[in-house]
Motif scaffolding. Sequence first.
Motif, PDB file in Angstrom:
ATOM      1  N   GLU A  16      -5.402 -36.238  39.193  1.00  0.00           N
ATOM      2  CA  GLU A  16      -5.220 -35.377  38.034  1.00  0.00           C
ATOM      3  C   GLU A  16      -6.315 -35.618  36.998  1.00  0.00           C
ATOM      4  O   GLU A  16      -6.830 -36.723  36.857  1.00  0.00           O
ATOM      5  CB  GLU A  16      -3.857 -35.627  37.396  1.00  0.00           C
ATOM      6  N   LYS A  17      -6.635 -34.575  36.269  1.00  0.00           N
ATOM      7  CA  LYS A  17      -7.617 -34.686  35.196  1.00  0.00           C
ATOM      8  C   LYS A  17      -7.058 -35.558  34.074  1.00  0.00           C
ATOM      9  O   LYS A  17      -5.904 -35.412  33.690  1.00  0.00           O
ATOM     10  CB  LYS A  17      -7.940 -33.290  34.658  1.00  0.00           C
ATOM     11  N   PRO A  18      -7.846 -36.482  33.530  1.00  0.00           N
ATOM     12  CA  PRO A  18      -7.353 -37.314  32.418  1.00  0.00           C
ATOM     13  C   PRO A  18      -6.929 -36.446  31.239  1.00  0.00           C
ATOM     14  O   PRO A  18      -7.518 -35.395  30.982  1.00  0.00           O
ATOM     15  CB  PRO A  18      -8.566 -38.183  32.054  1.00  0.00           C
ATOM     16  N   TYR A  19      -5.906 -36.891  30.542  1.00  0.00           N
ATOM     17  CA  TYR A  19      -5.443 -36.161  29.364  1.00  0.00           C
ATOM     18  C   TYR A  19      -6.248 -36.631  28.161  1.00  0.00           C
ATOM     19  O   TYR A  19      -6.010 -37.725  27.628  1.00  0.00           O
ATOM     20  CB  TYR A  19      -3.952 -36.386  29.140  1.00  0.00           C
ATOM     21  N   LEU A  20      -7.233 -35.838  27.776  1.00  0.00           N
ATOM     22  CA  LEU A  20      -8.107 -36.171  26.651  1.00  0.00           C
ATOM     23  C   LEU A  20      -8.723 -37.561  26.863  1.00  0.00           C
ATOM     24  O   LEU A  20      -9.284 -37.818  27.927  1.00  0.00           O
ATOM     25  CB  LEU A  20      -7.319 -36.075  25.339  1.00  0.00           C
ATOM     26  N   CYS A  21      -8.611 -38.442  25.882  1.00  0.00           N
ATOM     27  CA  CYS A  21      -9.167 -39.804  26.011  1.00  0.00           C
ATOM     28  C   CYS A  21      -8.059 -40.846  26.030  1.00  0.00           C
ATOM     29  O   CYS A  21      -8.235 -41.977  25.556  1.00  0.00           O
ATOM     30  CB  CYS A  21     -10.131 -40.095  24.866  1.00  0.00           C
ATOM     31  N   THR A  22      -6.918 -40.482  26.570  1.00  0.00           N
ATOM     32  CA  THR A  22      -5.781 -41.395  26.596  1.00  0.00           C
ATOM     33  C   THR A  22      -6.139 -42.700  27.299  1.00  0.00           C
ATOM     34  O   THR A  22      -6.662 -42.708  28.408  1.00  0.00           O
ATOM     35  CB  THR A  22      -4.591 -40.737  27.316  1.00  0.00           C
ATOM     36  N   GLY A  23      -5.846 -43.802  26.639  1.00  0.00           N
ATOM     37  CA  GLY A  23      -6.083 -45.114  27.224  1.00  0.00           C
ATOM     38  C   GLY A  23      -7.486 -45.640  27.053  1.00  0.00           C
ATOM     39  O   GLY A  23      -7.771 -46.775  27.450  1.00  0.00           O
ATOM     40  N   TYR A  24      -8.390 -44.864  26.465  1.00  0.00           N
ATOM     41  CA  TYR A  24      -9.780 -45.294  26.320  1.00  0.00           C
ATOM     42  C   TYR A  24      -9.965 -46.102  25.033  1.00  0.00           C
ATOM     43  O   TYR A  24      -9.192 -45.993  24.083  1.00  0.00           O
ATOM     44  CB  TYR A  24     -10.725 -44.091  26.284  1.00  0.00           C
ATOM     45  N   ASP A  25     -11.040 -46.900  25.011  1.00  0.00           N
ATOM     46  CA  ASP A  25     -11.499 -47.594  23.807  1.00  0.00           C
ATOM     47  C   ASP A  25     -12.735 -46.888  23.278  1.00  0.00           C
ATOM     48  O   ASP A  25     -13.450 -46.228  24.033  1.00  0.00           O
ATOM     49  CB  ASP A  25     -11.872 -49.049  24.123  1.00  0.00           C
ATOM     50  N   ARG A  74      -6.118 -39.268  21.470  1.00  0.00           N
ATOM     51  CA  ARG A  74      -5.256 -40.292  22.051  1.00  0.00           C
ATOM     52  C   ARG A  74      -6.022 -41.563  22.438  1.00  0.00           C
ATOM     53  O   ARG A  74      -5.701 -42.216  23.434  1.00  0.00           O
ATOM     54  CB  ARG A  74      -4.502 -39.756  23.277  1.00  0.00           C
ATOM     55  N   ILE A  75      -7.054 -41.898  21.654  1.00  0.00           N
ATOM     56  CA  ILE A  75      -7.765 -43.153  21.855  1.00  0.00           C
ATOM     57  C   ILE A  75      -6.780 -44.315  21.700  1.00  0.00           C
ATOM     58  O   ILE A  75      -5.866 -44.275  20.870  1.00  0.00           O
ATOM     59  CB  ILE A  75      -8.919 -43.281  20.833  1.00  0.00           C
ATOM     60  N   LYS A  76      -6.960 -45.355  22.505  1.00  0.00           N
ATOM     61  CA  LYS A  76      -6.030 -46.493  22.468  1.00  0.00           C
ATOM     62  C   LYS A  76      -6.453 -47.567  21.478  1.00  0.00           C
ATOM     63  O   LYS A  76      -5.638 -48.098  20.733  1.00  0.00           O
ATOM     64  CB  LYS A  76      -5.919 -47.100  23.868  1.00  0.00           C
ATOM     65  N   ARG A  77      -7.762 -47.914  21.485  1.00  0.00           N
ATOM     66  CA  ARG A  77      -8.247 -48.970  20.588  1.00  0.00           C
ATOM     67  C   ARG A  77      -9.597 -48.565  20.010  1.00  0.00           C
ATOM     68  O   ARG A  77     -10.411 -47.929  20.681  1.00  0.00           O
ATOM     69  CB  ARG A  77      -8.396 -50.302  21.338  1.00  0.00           C
ATOM     70  N   ILE A  78      -9.823 -48.964  18.741  1.00  0.00           N
ATOM     71  CA  ILE A  78     -11.083 -48.693  18.053  1.00  0.00           C
ATOM     72  C   ILE A  78     -11.678 -50.026  17.616  1.00  0.00           C
ATOM     73  O   ILE A  78     -10.993 -50.859  17.016  1.00  0.00           O
ATOM     74  CB  ILE A  78     -10.874 -47.782  16.835  1.00  0.00           C
ATOM     75  N   PHE A  79     -12.963 -50.225  17.923  1.00  0.00           N
ATOM     76  CA  PHE A  79     -13.690 -51.418  17.511  1.00  0.00           C
ATOM     77  C   PHE A  79     -14.894 -50.979  16.673  1.00  0.00           C
ATOM     78  O   PHE A  79     -15.646 -50.098  17.096  1.00  0.00           O
ATOM     79  CB  PHE A  79     -14.197 -52.204  18.730  1.00  0.00           C
ATOM     80  N   TYR A  80     -15.070 -51.565  15.507  1.00  0.00           N
ATOM     81  CA  TYR A  80     -16.263 -51.266  14.709  1.00  0.00           C
ATOM     82  C   TYR A  80     -16.825 -52.561  14.127  1.00  0.00           C
ATOM     83  O   TYR A  80     -16.104 -53.547  13.950  1.00  0.00           O
ATOM     84  CB  TYR A  80     -15.977 -50.240  13.618  1.00  0.00           C
ATOM     85  N   ALA A  81     -18.129 -52.534  13.828  1.00  0.00           N
ATOM     86  CA  ALA A  81     -18.805 -53.744  13.357  1.00  0.00           C
ATOM     87  C   ALA A  81     -18.826 -53.849  11.839  1.00  0.00           C
ATOM     88  O   ALA A  81     -18.628 -54.933  11.289  1.00  0.00           O
ATOM     89  CB  ALA A  81     -20.237 -53.790  13.907  1.00  0.00           C
ATOM     90  N   PHE A  82     -19.124 -52.728  11.146  1.00  0.00           N
ATOM     91  CA  PHE A  82     -19.290 -52.774   9.696  1.00  0.00           C
ATOM     92  C   PHE A  82     -18.298 -51.845   9.008  1.00  0.00           C
ATOM     93  O   PHE A  82     -18.082 -50.714   9.456  1.00  0.00           O
ATOM     94  CB  PHE A  82     -20.714 -52.378   9.302  1.00  0.00           C
TER      95      PHE A  82
END
Length: 420
Positions: free
Chosen positions: A335-344, A363-371
């Motif tokens: 199946e085609k992924p549903y948007l960005c579900t489960g992605y970082d 539906r991003i799962k985690r966000i990482f940023y430096a500044f």
Amino acid sequence: MDSAAWEIIHIPDKPTYPPEHQPTLRVYASVIKPKFANTIVRQLCKISPLEDLRHVKRVRRKILSDHGEPQLTVILCLAPDHNDHFNDMPPDIQKLFGPYELSPFITQVCKYAAVSKEEWEEQCKIWPTSFHPPTYNIDGIGGFSEEDTQSICKFMRVVINLVVSTHKPLVNAAVIVDPSVRRIIASETDQVYAPCDNTTTETIPFSETGESNHCQSINREANASPEICLNGLLGKLNASSSAVACLNPWQWSLQPHDAEKGSQWHPLRHASIVAIESSAARDRYLFPNSSESFAVDRSQPSNADSPAKKQKTSSNIPDVPNDSREAALRDPSTEKPYLCTGYDIFLLWEPCPMCAMALVHQRIKRIFYAFPNPTAGGLGSVLRLQGEKSLNHHYAVFRVLLPGDAHNALEINGLKHVIA
């Protein structure tokens, strides 16, 4: 790869304060007789429900040392900040004074729910509150393993290298990653300002594996090169950071525009938005016959770990070697992924509210940023959209602190206010 010099900090849903310095609100309260407690509470819940103070207990029970009998005190309603007149209370509450022998006074309660047991213990010294530890389980909130830490540092290096390698002014960079296979799905930078040279923004064709040549080279770099271009990044940060779209959303209006060169450049094309667009283009390539509409089970909770959403992600693909993972996506039974579900997603700069909301919708799962983004940050600096209860999806947010030598150099270059 030495990850000891890096630090990953979870950005909580609500602001954190020292346990002994909790923000408070003024409320009207009154001692009540135990026999009236249930009746009064039922009426107050209708008249003054205290929707924003659900963590505060309506009734405080205290044992009087001299008599050994319980004393009950109930919160009547919120009190104004600079007014002690009881006549300002709603008329329906004033009607309760006589029948239930109320003697109102003003006291304090904690404004925010406790995020730790230590905070909760301090809050209860002011007025009893409830404490509910997070019930959702997103990897990293409770800490990262050494292997996960190295993976996060690796992808943050990719973000930094992406910023350093561009010939534009200092920009934000976004790298979307499928953590189940630790593979880059999309990597982009801001496309708000037209380039100064003859470079174009034409769409790069995808290979048979569904990766653009750009992503292929970056994935190879992420897997092969442990180097980090901090010196190059510091050289760019030595210049003004006003060109970063998320930091200065209106700065584009002050820039000259070339209609021929800038036809594909737009003030809303921040790095996160462009990366989302690139991820969608990849899905369309891998699943050309897939319908664009998805029947989502709305009866399930909409969070990153919901079974209803997990079945739509590439993590549901049969276990195959990483090299053939993308090829398996082309299997008609997948199946085609549903948007960005489960992605970082990994970013150099904290996203603005527009980008933060776009990542909610994806539906991003985690966000990482430096500044951090001190002027328009949507995930901790100015707003905290990850803690907005009205949203139908919530992700976890982390800040990745770069090695100490980088911080020292940044402070010397006059950007201490940005990294503080």
